[in-house]
Design an enzyme around this catalytic site. Structure first.
Site, mmCIF file in Angstrom:
data_model
loop_
_atom_site.group_PDB
_atom_site.id
_atom_site.type_symbol
_atom_site.label_atom_id
_atom_site.label_comp_id
_atom_site.label_asym_id
_atom_site.label_seq_id
_atom_site.Cartn_x
_atom_site.Cartn_y
_atom_site.Cartn_z
ATOM 1 N N ILE A 51 0.840 -1.192 0.000
ATOM 2 C CA ILE A 51 0.000 0.000 0.000
ATOM 3 C C ILE A 51 0.878 1.245 0.000
ATOM 4 O O ILE A 51 2.031 1.217 0.444
ATOM 5 C CB ILE A 51 -0.959 0.008 1.222
ATOM 6 C CG1 ILE A 51 -2.095 1.008 1.025
ATOM 7 C CG2 ILE A 51 -0.201 0.257 2.520
ATOM 8 C CD1 ILE A 51 -3.238 0.854 2.015
ATOM 9 N N CYS A 52 0.327 2.340 -0.520
ATOM 10 C CA CYS A 52 0.964 3.652 -0.465
ATOM 11 C C CYS A 52 -0.150 4.681 -0.272
ATOM 12 O O CYS A 52 -1.226 4.344 0.209
ATOM 13 C CB CYS A 52 1.793 3.920 -1.724
ATOM 14 S SG CYS A 52 0.816 4.061 -3.240
ATOM 15 N N ARG A 53 0.060 5.891 -0.681
ATOM 16 C CA ARG A 53 -0.953 6.922 -0.516
ATOM 17 C C ARG A 53 -2.126 6.714 -1.472
ATOM 18 O O ARG A 53 -3.281 6.735 -1.084
ATOM 19 C CB ARG A 53 -0.338 8.311 -0.720
ATOM 20 C CG ARG A 53 -1.324 9.454 -0.564
ATOM 21 C CD ARG A 53 -0.641 10.816 -0.789
ATOM 22 N NE ARG A 53 -1.638 11.843 -0.954
ATOM 23 C CZ ARG A 53 -2.233 12.146 -2.102
ATOM 24 N NH1 ARG A 53 -1.934 11.483 -3.203
ATOM 25 N NH2 ARG A 53 -3.130 13.106 -2.170
ATOM 26 N N MET A 80 -4.035 4.529 0.759
ATOM 27 C CA MET A 80 -4.534 5.097 2.010
ATOM 28 C C MET A 80 -5.676 6.075 1.769
ATOM 29 O O MET A 80 -6.498 6.290 2.661
ATOM 30 C CB MET A 80 -3.400 5.790 2.777
ATOM 31 C CG MET A 80 -2.342 4.847 3.318
ATOM 32 S SD MET A 80 -2.960 3.653 4.527
ATOM 33 C CE MET A 80 -3.331 4.725 5.917
#
Length: 89
Positions: A51-53, A80
């Site tokens: 996951i990232c932003r 996110m």
């Protein structure tokens, strides 16, 4: 993440300052910028959830790991920004 079947390894590839501002419990922070230096932390036989932003860096991380021989990779689309669960600060 609460119902796990099999072996999963969760990676948050945002930079450390982003991770500290809020992250999902159980995620290991390995920034995309240092991913190549820390592959020894990532088990090859597990399902790797990334996951990232927003989903862009996690997509890049999945491609890097694929090139390094990792096979079971999950990119969390929307990152996110779309996560509706609890966030640790």
């Amino acid at each position: 993440m609460t119902e796990q079947h099999g072996n999963y390894f969760f990676i948050d590839v945002r930079e450390s300052n982003e991770y500290i501002e809020g992250h999902i419990d159980g995620m290991v922070n390995i920034p995309l910028s240092t991913l190549g230096e820390h592959t020894d932390l990532i088990p090859k036989g597990d399902t790797i959830v990334i996951i990232c932003r927003s989903g862009n860096r996690s997509f890049q991380a999945a491609n890097i790991l694929k090139d390094l021989g990792y096979q079971d990779l999950v990119n969390v689309k929307g990152g996110m920004l779309t996560w509706e669960g609890e966030v640790i600060k």
